[in-house]
Write a protein that holds these residues in place. Structure first.
Motif, PDB file in Angstrom:
ATOM      1  N   UNK A  27       0.834  -1.207   0.000  1.00  0.00           N
ATOM      2  CA  UNK A  27       0.000   0.000   0.000  1.00  0.00           C
ATOM      3  C   UNK A  27       0.868   1.255   0.000  1.00  0.00           C
ATOM      4  N   UNK A  28       1.932   1.240   0.793  1.00  0.00           N
ATOM      5  CA  UNK A  28       2.841   2.392   0.811  1.00  0.00           C
ATOM      6  C   UNK A  28       3.483   2.583  -0.553  1.00  0.00           C
ATOM      7  N   UNK A  29       3.871   1.476  -1.190  1.00  0.00           N
ATOM      8  CA  UNK A  29       4.495   1.556  -2.514  1.00  0.00           C
ATOM      9  C   UNK A  29       3.555   2.201  -3.524  1.00  0.00           C
ATOM     10  N   UNK A  30       2.285   1.812  -3.485  1.00  0.00           N
ATOM     11  CA  UNK A  30       1.317   2.360  -4.444  1.00  0.00           C
ATOM     12  C   UNK A  30       0.984   3.814  -4.119  1.00  0.00           C
ATOM     13  N   UNK A  31       0.870   4.125  -2.842  1.00  0.00           N
ATOM     14  CA  UNK A  31       0.620   5.517  -2.449  1.00  0.00           C
ATOM     15  C   UNK A  31       1.740   6.434  -2.936  1.00  0.00           C
ATOM     16  N   UNK A  32       2.980   5.941  -2.868  1.00  0.00           N
ATOM     17  CA  UNK A  32       4.127   6.741  -3.303  1.00  0.00           C
ATOM     18  C   UNK A  32       4.283   6.744  -4.822  1.00  0.00           C
ATOM     19  N   UNK A  33       3.993   5.609  -5.446  1.00  0.00           N
ATOM     20  CA  UNK A  33       4.283   5.459  -6.869  1.00  0.00           C
ATOM     21  C   UNK A  33       3.181   5.907  -7.807  1.00  0.00           C
ATOM     22  N   UNK A  34       1.929   5.862  -7.354  1.00  0.00           N
ATOM     23  CA  UNK A  34       0.820   6.270  -8.220  1.00  0.00           C
ATOM     24  C   UNK A  34       0.812   5.505  -9.529  1.00  0.00           C
ATOM     25  N   UNK A  35       0.666   6.231 -10.639  1.00  0.00           N
ATOM     26  CA  UNK A  35       0.545   5.569 -11.937  1.00  0.00           C
ATOM     27  C   UNK A  35       1.869   4.966 -12.425  1.00  0.00           C
ATOM     28  N   UNK A  36       2.963   5.227 -11.723  1.00  0.00           N
ATOM     29  CA  UNK A  36       4.240   4.616 -12.086  1.00  0.00           C
ATOM     30  C   UNK A  36       4.424   3.237 -11.447  1.00  0.00           C
ATOM     31  N   UNK A  37       3.442   2.817 -10.652  1.00  0.00           N
ATOM     32  CA  UNK A  37       3.520   1.527  -9.987  1.00  0.00           C
ATOM     33  C   UNK A  37       3.492   0.400 -11.016  1.00  0.00           C
ATOM     34  N   UNK A  38       4.306  -0.618 -10.809  1.00  0.00           N
ATOM     35  CA  UNK A  38       4.346  -1.753 -11.726  1.00  0.00           C
ATOM     36  C   UNK A  38       3.037  -2.544 -11.666  1.00  0.00           C
ATOM     37  N   UNK A  39       2.685  -3.151 -12.789  1.00  0.00           N
ATOM     38  CA  UNK A  39       1.433  -3.915 -12.861  1.00  0.00           C
ATOM     39  C   UNK A  39       1.405  -5.049 -11.838  1.00  0.00           C
ATOM     40  N   UNK A  40       2.535  -5.755 -11.694  1.00  0.00           N
ATOM     41  CA  UNK A  40       2.573  -6.887 -10.762  1.00  0.00           C
ATOM     42  C   UNK A  40       2.333  -6.433  -9.329  1.00  0.00           C
ATOM     43  N   UNK A  41       2.769  -5.236  -9.011  1.00  0.00           N
ATOM     44  CA  UNK A  41       2.581  -4.703  -7.659  1.00  0.00           C
ATOM     45  C   UNK A  41       1.091  -4.448  -7.397  1.00  0.00           C
ATOM     46  N   UNK A  42       0.396  -3.884  -8.375  1.00  0.00           N
ATOM     47  CA  UNK A  42      -1.033  -3.604  -8.214  1.00  0.00           C
ATOM     48  C   UNK A  42      -1.813  -4.902  -8.054  1.00  0.00           C
ATOM     49  N   UNK A  43      -1.504  -5.874  -8.902  1.00  0.00           N
ATOM     50  CA  UNK A  43      -2.198  -7.162  -8.822  1.00  0.00           C
ATOM     51  C   UNK A  43      -1.956  -7.824  -7.468  1.00  0.00           C
ATOM     52  N   UNK A  44      -0.697  -7.820  -7.017  1.00  0.00           N
ATOM     53  CA  UNK A  44      -0.362  -8.439  -5.735  1.00  0.00           C
ATOM     54  C   UNK A  44      -0.996  -7.678  -4.580  1.00  0.00           C
ATOM     55  N   UNK A  45      -1.050  -6.353  -4.692  1.00  0.00           N
ATOM     56  CA  UNK A  45      -1.656  -5.542  -3.636  1.00  0.00           C
ATOM     57  C   UNK A  45      -3.130  -5.879  -3.475  1.00  0.00           C
ATOM     58  N   UNK A  46      -3.838  -6.104  -4.590  1.00  0.00           N
ATOM     59  CA  UNK A  46      -5.258  -6.459  -4.494  1.00  0.00           C
ATOM     60  C   UNK A  46      -5.425  -7.818  -3.830  1.00  0.00           C
ATOM     61  N   UNK A  47      -4.530  -8.742  -4.107  1.00  0.00           N
ATOM     62  CA  UNK A  47      -4.557 -10.043  -3.431  1.00  0.00           C
ATOM     63  C   UNK A  47      -4.353  -9.858  -1.930  1.00  0.00           C
ATOM     64  N   UNK A  48      -3.435  -8.962  -1.583  1.00  0.00           N
ATOM     65  CA  UNK A  48      -3.146  -8.694  -0.175  1.00  0.00           C
ATOM     66  C   UNK A  48      -4.342  -8.049   0.522  1.00  0.00           C
ATOM     67  N   UNK A  49      -5.028  -7.159  -0.174  1.00  0.00           N
ATOM     68  CA  UNK A  49      -6.227  -6.506   0.387  1.00  0.00           C
ATOM     69  C   UNK A  49      -7.283  -7.556   0.715  1.00  0.00           C
ATOM     70  N   UNK A  50      -7.522  -8.457  -0.214  1.00  0.00           N
ATOM     71  CA  UNK A  50      -8.530  -9.506   0.002  1.00  0.00           C
ATOM     72  C   UNK A  50      -8.118 -10.415   1.157  1.00  0.00           C
ATOM     73  N   UNK A  51      -6.826 -10.725   1.242  1.00  0.00           N
ATOM     74  CA  UNK A  51      -6.346 -11.563   2.351  1.00  0.00           C
ATOM     75  C   UNK A  51      -6.568 -10.877   3.695  1.00  0.00           C
ATOM     76  N   UNK A  52      -6.328  -9.569   3.745  1.00  0.00           N
ATOM     77  CA  UNK A  52      -6.551  -8.811   4.976  1.00  0.00           C
ATOM     78  C   UNK A  52      -8.039  -8.776   5.332  1.00  0.00           C
ATOM     79  N   UNK A  53      -8.890  -8.628   4.328  1.00  0.00           N
ATOM     80  CA  UNK A  53     -10.339  -8.607   4.569  1.00  0.00           C
ATOM     81  C   UNK A  53     -10.823  -9.966   5.070  1.00  0.00           C
TER      82      UNK A  53
END
Length: 554
Positions: A245-271
């Protein structure tokens, strides 16, 4: 020989005997004697702060210690009886220590002093010994070029500890080296040790290089770290979540695709672990979806401005990846219980009640509930009404159009679908809105006008099968011709459209095939066609409002 000479000789022999029986010096004594700086100006304790003014003196001391260690190593190899000529140490001292078994302790003690210096001088790019650092870097890089990661490790480990600022390649290649070490680990405990080391590689690179690198900045490195945390630390879901989440907050649209996909997996795991609630899942999904939308716009711009085939292929590949990740995070979100209508409505109702004039929140409600088809709630109607009244957005206009359509207000719905088209910058979404208009016009028996919007949808998204189905069903319900035979030829054209729908869009292939099975029996029979001079392979034109050609077949 007189008495004086005899006495002197006796004293000399006594001294020799005593000297021969004296035990070897301790390593500490030797260090104090040969390296007095370690107890004086260059003394290093846990409280010592590096003084750049002493850089050259520290380096001279480090070099002197290296020379001393070199002599010790030589003595260890040649043995006591073939003592070489020494330049630094006294040969007798080393011989006595070798006999006493403390020569190795002396070497270790000197190496420990060197390590203190190296650790103190880590902030210097070339550390405590620039010649050694450059030599190690060259050896390390050569092994990496050969993909000899195991051979690169010894040099790498010294560079990582003592020369952390010497080059970014210590870290870019270091990740691969440590991952290889993890692969070769004999058990899970050892694997986790290497995972700990891998995280240290990321952290140290962030510390020393992130601020000075535009591309490999903190956001980028945190993203890579988060992906590896998610991969290798299966049980610790909060750590990768916070990192990603910190990486995406800092990187915005420069965030790598794999990071976004993995972050969504992490969000669901936390939920799923009940560490975040449904509103957080929604917020993160919307954040990631917005970033992907921005990335898509950038990739489309790159494709439009591509000056070479290589650039064009790269942009096309990145667009395909973007689509894949968009679908991936939508699937993760949609399949989560956080995306059920009742959960979404409950999650948002309290927030809107507390912040009734929050237009950004209203827009999020419209977008999420609209995507999930949860548009029957009062919450949705309240939110979409506020957004339209204050600042019409694409999703709000689309949502209002769907709501009006359900209420039977087709004309108002069409106008809002048109507004959504004008506000959209994504062709695939424009295609959906055009199809929605086409279906409403078809329902109003405005077939020619409906076909125009269906064709618009095809032009915007050639891989969209629904507009072909709409055209096919309109043709099938309204064949053109003077008699039964001429009208029956329309069904060849109907099947053309349905076959095209199947070929471009697998998601509607089953529905298209069912329609083909229904209409194929209404095509002309060979005997009847013969009577009208129509043979297989002949091009025939369907007139009237249809005005298209097809091929006869039986």
């Amino acid at each position: 020989m007189n008495k004086f000479q005899i006495a002197r000789t006796a004293l000399s022999l006594s001294a020799i005997l005593v000297a021969g029986s004296v035990s070897a010096q301790s390593p500490e004594d030797v260090i104090k004697a040969k390296f007095p700086e370690t107890a004086g100006e260059l003394a290093i304790t846990s409280n010592t702060t590096y003084n750049k003014a002493l850089k050259n003196k520290y380096r001279e001391l480090y070099k002197k210690m290296s020379d001393g260690i070199g002599e010790i190593v030589t003595v260890e190899h040649v043995g006591v009886n073939e003592m070489p000529e020494l330049q630094f140490f006294d040969a007798r001292t080393l011989k006595d220590m070798q006999k006493a078994g403390t020569l190795g302790d002396l070497k270790a003690a000197i190496q420990n002093e060197q390590h203190k210096i190296a650790n103190l001088m880590r902030e210097e790019q070339y550390g405590a010994d620039s010649a050694q650092g450059i030599r190690l870097l060259s050896t390390f890089q050569e092994f990496c070029k050969q993909n000899a990661l195991e051979d690169a490790y010894p040099s790498w480990s010294i560079l990582f500890k003592d020369y952390p600022k010497i080059s970014q390649t210590v870290y870019s290649n270091g990740v691969n080296i440590i991952k290889k070490k993890r692969e070769l680990a004999k058990d899970s405990k050892e694997q986790q040790i290497w995972v700990d080391t891998l995280m240290m590689v990321y952290d140290q690179r962030i510390k020393y290089f992130a601020a000075s690198s535009k591309l490999y900045n903190e956001a980028y490195l945190l993203g890579r770290k988060g992906v590896d945390l998610q991969k290798y630390r299966k049980g610790a879901i909060e750590v990768p979540y916070n990192t990603l989440i910190k990486a995406i907050d800092l990187g915005g649209k420069n965030t790598e695709y794999a990071v976004i996909q993995t972050a969504m997996q992490s969000v669901i795991a936390m939920y799923n672990a009940e560490k975040i609630d449904a509103t957080v899942v929604v917020e993160k999904y919307l954040q990631f979806a917005d970033i992907l939308s921005q990335k898509r716009a950038d990739e489309n711009a790159k494709l439009a401005n591509a000056s070479s085939d290589k650039d064009k292929q790269k942009a096309e590949s990145d667009l395909a990846t973007c689509s894949q990740v968009e679908g991936g995070i939508l699937g993760l979100f949609s399949n989560s219980t956080a995306a059920q209508c009742d959960v979404l409505v409950n999650a948002f109702s309290g927030k809107l009640k507390a912040n009734p004039n929050d237009l950004e929140l209203c827009d999020k409600i419209v977008r999420v509930l609209g995507q999930k088809g949860c548009t029957d709630s009062q919450l949705y109607e309240d939110a979409v009404t506020k957004v339209i009244a204050n600042n019409p957005t694409e999703s709000a206009c689309f949502g209002l159009a769907r709501m009006l359509e359900k209420k039977g207000k087709e004309d108002d719905a069409i106008e809002n679908y048109k507004k959504a088209i004008s506000l959209s910058s994504v062709d695939t979404m424009k295609a959906i809105y055009n199809c929605s208009i086409a279906k409403l016009l078809q329902k109003k028996n405005q077939f020619s006008n409906a076909r125009t919007y269906a064709r618009n949808a095809i032009e915007l998204n050639p891989n969209y099968g629904l507009p072909y189905l709409i055209i096919a069903t309109m043709y099938g319900a309204n064949p053109v011709g003077e008699d039964h035979f001429e009208k029956s030829m329309t069904y060849w054209l109907v099947i053309d459209k349905l076959q095209k729908a199947k070929s471009v869009d697998p998601s509607i292939a089953s529905e298209a095939q069912q329609l083909i099975n229904r209409y194929i029996g209404q095509c002309p029979k060979k005997e009847e066609a013969f009577m009208h001079s129509v043979t297989a392979g002949k091009t025939v034109t369907i007139g009237g409002w249809i005005g298209e050609s097809t091929t006869a077949r039986f």
